[in-house]
Scaffold this motif. Structure first.
Motif, mmCIF file in Angstrom:
data_model
loop_
_atom_site.group_PDB
_atom_site.id
_atom_site.type_symbol
_atom_site.label_atom_id
_atom_site.label_comp_id
_atom_site.label_asym_id
_atom_site.label_seq_id
_atom_site.Cartn_x
_atom_site.Cartn_y
_atom_site.Cartn_z
ATOM 1 N N GLY A 206 0.819 -1.205 0.000
ATOM 2 C CA GLY A 206 0.000 0.000 0.000
ATOM 3 C C GLY A 206 0.849 1.249 0.000
ATOM 4 N N GLU A 207 0.172 2.380 -0.124
ATOM 5 C CA GLU A 207 0.834 3.678 -0.098
ATOM 6 C C GLU A 207 0.804 4.205 1.332
ATOM 7 N N ILE A 208 1.986 4.427 1.904
ATOM 8 C CA ILE A 208 2.102 4.870 3.286
ATOM 9 C C ILE A 208 2.603 6.310 3.307
ATOM 10 N N VAL A 209 2.151 7.048 4.302
ATOM 11 C CA VAL A 209 2.509 8.462 4.438
ATOM 12 C C VAL A 209 3.168 8.660 5.802
ATOM 13 N N ILE A 210 4.284 9.362 5.815
ATOM 14 C CA ILE A 210 4.961 9.744 7.056
ATOM 15 C C ILE A 210 5.105 11.256 7.041
ATOM 16 N N GLU A 211 4.615 11.898 8.081
ATOM 17 C CA GLU A 211 4.646 13.355 8.153
ATOM 18 C C GLU A 211 5.459 13.818 9.361
ATOM 19 N N LEU A 212 6.357 14.751 9.132
ATOM 20 C CA LEU A 212 7.068 15.460 10.194
ATOM 21 C C LEU A 212 6.326 16.779 10.383
ATOM 22 N N VAL A 213 5.585 16.867 11.479
ATOM 23 C CA VAL A 213 4.546 17.882 11.630
ATOM 24 C C VAL A 213 5.097 19.137 12.288
ATOM 25 N N ARG A 214 4.747 20.279 11.712
ATOM 26 C CA ARG A 214 5.038 21.604 12.255
ATOM 27 C C ARG A 214 6.525 21.785 12.555
ATOM 28 N N LEU A 215 7.264 22.078 11.513
ATOM 29 C CA LEU A 215 8.698 22.285 11.665
ATOM 30 C C LEU A 215 8.986 23.444 12.622
ATOM 31 N N GLN A 216 10.092 23.300 13.364
ATOM 32 C CA GLN A 216 10.494 24.312 14.327
ATOM 33 C C GLN A 216 11.916 24.773 14.036
ATOM 34 N N LYS A 217 12.307 25.860 14.682
ATOM 35 C CA LYS A 217 13.652 26.406 14.499
ATOM 36 C C LYS A 217 14.663 25.789 15.446
ATOM 37 N N ASN A 218 14.178 25.023 16.425
ATOM 38 C CA ASN A 218 15.063 24.432 17.426
ATOM 39 C C ASN A 218 14.932 22.916 17.405
ATOM 40 N N PRO A 219 15.927 22.197 17.934
ATOM 41 C CA PRO A 219 15.831 20.731 17.994
ATOM 42 C C PRO A 219 14.589 20.316 18.753
ATOM 43 N N PRO A 220 13.926 19.226 18.340
ATOM 44 C CA PRO A 220 14.321 18.286 17.275
ATOM 45 C C PRO A 220 13.766 18.643 15.910
ATOM 46 N N TRP A 221 13.468 19.937 15.683
ATOM 47 C CA TRP A 221 13.127 20.472 14.366
ATOM 48 C C TRP A 221 11.689 20.226 13.947
ATOM 49 N N PHE A 222 10.965 19.347 14.613
ATOM 50 C CA PHE A 222 9.552 19.140 14.289
ATOM 51 C C PHE A 222 8.810 18.775 15.567
ATOM 52 N N SER A 223 7.467 18.915 15.546
ATOM 53 C CA SER A 223 6.646 18.787 16.758
ATOM 54 C C SER A 223 6.066 17.397 16.953
ATOM 55 N N GLY A 224 6.056 16.601 15.922
ATOM 56 C CA GLY A 224 5.500 15.260 16.040
ATOM 57 C C GLY A 224 5.614 14.507 14.736
ATOM 58 N N VAL A 225 5.293 13.218 14.792
ATOM 59 C CA VAL A 225 5.367 12.335 13.629
ATOM 60 C C VAL A 225 4.017 11.657 13.446
ATOM 61 N N ARG A 226 3.543 11.646 12.213
ATOM 62 C CA ARG A 226 2.334 10.892 11.853
ATOM 63 C C ARG A 226 2.705 9.806 10.853
ATOM 64 N N ILE A 227 2.094 8.634 11.024
ATOM 65 C CA ILE A 227 2.279 7.540 10.074
ATOM 66 C C ILE A 227 0.897 6.962 9.773
ATOM 67 N N TYR A 228 0.554 6.865 8.491
ATOM 68 C CA TYR A 228 -0.769 6.339 8.153
ATOM 69 C C TYR A 228 -0.819 5.909 6.690
ATOM 70 N N PHE A 229 -1.833 5.128 6.374
ATOM 71 C CA PHE A 229 -2.177 4.764 5.001
ATOM 72 C C PHE A 229 -3.371 5.622 4.575
ATOM 73 N N SER A 230 -3.306 6.190 3.385
ATOM 74 C CA SER A 230 -4.465 6.930 2.874
ATOM 75 C C SER A 230 -5.624 5.986 2.568
ATOM 76 N N ASN A 231 -5.297 4.790 2.099
ATOM 77 C CA ASN A 231 -6.297 3.773 1.786
ATOM 78 C C ASN A 231 -5.879 2.463 2.449
ATOM 79 N N ARG A 232 -6.821 1.551 2.591
ATOM 80 C CA ARG A 232 -6.518 0.268 3.209
ATOM 81 C C ARG A 232 -5.445 -0.477 2.421
ATOM 82 N N PRO A 233 -4.392 -0.941 3.083
ATOM 83 C CA PRO A 233 -3.379 -1.723 2.368
ATOM 84 C C PRO A 233 -3.912 -3.113 2.034
ATOM 85 N N LYS A 234 -3.322 -3.715 1.016
ATOM 86 C CA LYS A 234 -3.668 -5.084 0.653
ATOM 87 C C LYS A 234 -2.847 -6.045 1.506
#
Length: 672
Positions: A190-218
């Motif tokens: 399937g098609e998987i999506v990983i998002e580095l959410v809300r980039l920041q100017k300081n470490p660790p450079w982003f506020s969170g991580v999302r992992i999901y499939f847009s559609n049901r995987p086979k």
């Protein structure tokens, strides 16, 4: 609230600094058992270097890198090069913990689901070995892009779209009443999506991580069976197991569900898991034709459309209905009796809340509801589907919404023709919160805004975040609770309902101690905190607020001024959940529900907190939705009093329970 327990020396390398910062400030609200994130200190240095690179790239994008509007076409990051391979480094480093999570998920979620569909007298359970093996998954064709998630905060999110074609060396032992099975070679595509959410100017450079499939995987796997010393065909169990495993994945990581890891306090867990959807898609299932007859041979079904009137007439034992699925959301039509070319006149119009109109698709499955008498009859008559964007393309013309015929298929690989299905679709995006589309929104929408289906239904979307309940009765300790949301018009139920998942109630100190344990602190720091329950209580109340009167009562109960041999607070911490009855108990859901409304005037939202399996709720909260139209941005966030059901308050503890919620109201724009 994140607490930095250790100052990072300036002379440390950036990689070491990121690692120390990450593990000292990870939020305590991480879900239990989620991929063993508490153990990721062992991540390779190479992975951290890759995070360093992606973080710096998030800051140092050249001026030529294009920007995008919210939900607009994401721009491709050619300047990222191959550095986003850190994702595969992460998967490889986490694979042992992912396998542990898989074992727990299979036993706690898949096994009950599989048992529920077994024939009477047949029991099934997983054996000693339930492992994904040692071969980690690899992501391919990774494309990086960025978009602005919240225009009010001007925040940027990096999105990585990748293809997952996993064929592993998994091994799962299954024991059932009539023999044993071994499941191997689990395949997930399937098609998987990983998002580095809300980039920041300081470490660790982003506020969170999302992992999901847009559609049901086979999903597929190989079943090796041995029953009474003979090989046997367990295709039935394989199909049910694949379905159960697919439902578990959909419930955790298929839109609108996402697996999330908050980092720091820049974004709440609810906002990370459930960002605002894009809009509502309406589907109308009209008719099907040339469906296969499950009671006849394959060649008869293939030739029947060619034979026409010379074919054998349709039998009365076929009772088709259609399931429509967008991501993890599934809705079904009514059943039409005795027809291989059924038409649906009612019970065939569905409204789906959609998160990604460009990437999500819809899957249709035509079922035969009459399969109990003849076990050899196929439950599924045909499958079909389409990308939502392709389904909508060119459908809307002036005052007319043409229908689309979709081809259905069945059999292994879904290559055997199984008729056609005729559907209509229409899309309406959400307006920004607090933006009125109509002249007088409180009066309700005018008729005819939908071109298909009822014209004046589903004109508003209420996004309800159910966060926590506090000051529940002490006897609720250790019990699982859920919240049922329903809409009332002038006090009468409208039939619209949504339900959260289950959350176990516990004393605030027990929950606070669990929060501390998930922060991956050094052992000596955890021991110090456990010696001062007041600090644990303060940390917990900073995260989960409660009514001031209730908090005063609770503090006086947990921390009395008179010294005792063993303080109640210490008992709450040391006792297992449910092993001690406190004065009050808390429950945390952090769950989001979407409710579609026809209008706002005279509508009331009812939220009922109930124990799992109980007929009466523990408490009920209400909120008049007219108030949202007067609130800034059509938003409300705060505590709603929970009224005890069937009990007149006779002391302060009976009237101190509260439900923490966040409500957001959006109106649908006109169809594009």
């Amino acid at each position: 609230m994140a607490v930095q327990f250790e100052t990072i020396p300036e002379e440390l390398s950036w990689t070491d600094s990121w690692k120390l910062w990450f593990w000292s400030s990870c939020r305590s609200c991480l879900p239990t058992g989620c991929l063993g994130w508490a153990h990721t200190q062992r991540l390779s240095t190479g992975f951290l270097r890759q995070v360093s690179q992606i973080g710096h790239l998030g800051q140092e994008a050249p001026d030529s890198a294009p920007n995008t509007g919210i939900w607009g076409e994401a721009s491709r990051f050619g300047w990222l090069g191959g550095r986003h391979e850190f994702i595969n480094d992460l998967v490889a480093a986490q694979w042992p913990y992912i396998s542990d999570w898989f074992d727990e998920t299979m036993r706690t979620n898949c096994e009950p689901a599989l048992q529920s569909v077994m024939p009477a007298g047949i029991t099934i359970c997983f054996g000693d070995k339930c492992s994904l093996g040692t071969k980690p998954a690899q992501l391919q064709s990774i494309i990086a892009s960025k978009y602005c998630e919240d225009p009010l905060e001007e925040s940027t999110t990096i999105r990585l779209d990748a293809q997952l074609n996993y064929v592993g060396d998994s091994h799962v032992d299954v024991t059932c009443t009539v023999g044993s099975l071994v499941l191997t070679q689990l395949q997930v595509t399937g098609e998987i999506v990983i998002e580095l959410v809300r980039l920041q100017k300081n470490p660790p450079w982003f506020s969170g991580v999302r992992i999901y499939f847009s559609n049901r995987p086979k999903i597929d796997l190989v079943v090796q069976t041995e029953v009474l010393g003979l090989n046997a065909n367990f295709e039935f169990i394989k199909q049910k197991l694949v379905t159960a495993l697919g439902d578990v994945i959909a419930g955790q990581a298929v839109l609108p569900n996402r697996f999330c890891l908050p980092i720091g306090d820049a974004i709440s867990e609810v906002d990370l898991r459930m960002p605002t959807p894009q809009g509502v898609l309406r589907l109308v299932v009209l008719e099907a034709r040339d469906l296969p007859d499950p009671g006849r041979s394959h060649w008869h079904n293939v030739l029947r459309p060619l034979l026409g009137s010379r074919g054998v007439p349709e039998g009365p034992d076929v009772h088709p209905f259609v399931e429509a699925a967008i991501g993890a959301q599934v809705q079904r039509t009514d059943t039409v009796n005795g027809s291989l070319s059924p038409k649906w006149e009612y019970g065939n119009c569905f409204d789906f809340v959609v998160d990604d109109i460009k990437r999500q698709g819809v899957e249709f499955t035509v079922h035969d509801s009459d399969t109990s008498t003849f076990k050899w009859k196929a439950d599924v008559l045909g499958h079909g589907g389409s990308k939502l964007s392709a389904l909508l393309e060119g459908q809307r013309t002036e005052n007319h919404q043409p229908a689309t015929w979709l081809r259905l298929a069945t059999g292994p690989g879904k290559y055997i023709p199984a008729g056609q299905l005729r559907v209509r679709a229409e899309w309406r995006p959400l307006s920004p919160g607090g933006t009125a589309i109509y002249v007088h929104p409180a009066a309700g929408p005018p008729r005819g805004l939908w071109s298909i289906g009822p014209g004046n239904q589903s004109e508003w979307v209420l996004v309800a975040d159910v966060l926590s309940a506090t000051a529940l009765p002490g006897d609720s300790n250790g019990q699982k609770h859920r919240v049922t949301l329903s809409l009332l018009w002038e006090g009468v139920e409208t039939g619209q309902q949504s339900t959260t998942g289950l959350a176990t109630a516990a004393s605030p100190l027990a929950l606070g101690e669990h929060m501390i344990s998930t922060m991956n602190l050094r052992p000596e720091i955890g021991e110090v905190l456990r010696k001062f329950p007041e600090r644990i209580y303060a940390l917990w109340r900073a995260k989960v607020p409660m009514d001031q009167r209730a908090e005063k009562l609770e503090r006086g109960y947990l921390f009395p001024k008179a010294q005792k041999t063993e303080l109640i607070s210490q008992v709450c911490i040391s006792s297992p959940r449910g092993g001690y009855q406190p004065m009050f108990a808390d429950a945390v859901w952090n769950s989001t529900c979407h409710l579609l409304l026809d209008s706002i005037s005279k509508m009331t939202l009812r939220l009922a907190v109930s124990q799992h399996g109980a007929s009466l709720p523990v408490g009920v909260a209400v909120y008049a939705l007219d108030q949202l139209l007067e609130a800034p941005g059509w938003r409300f966030e705060g505590l709603l009093p929970l009224r005890r059901v069937g009990k007149v308050p006779i002391d302060p503890t009976d009237a101190s329970a509260a439900l923490e919620v966040r409500l957001r109201l959006h109106q649908l724009e006109s169809p594009p």
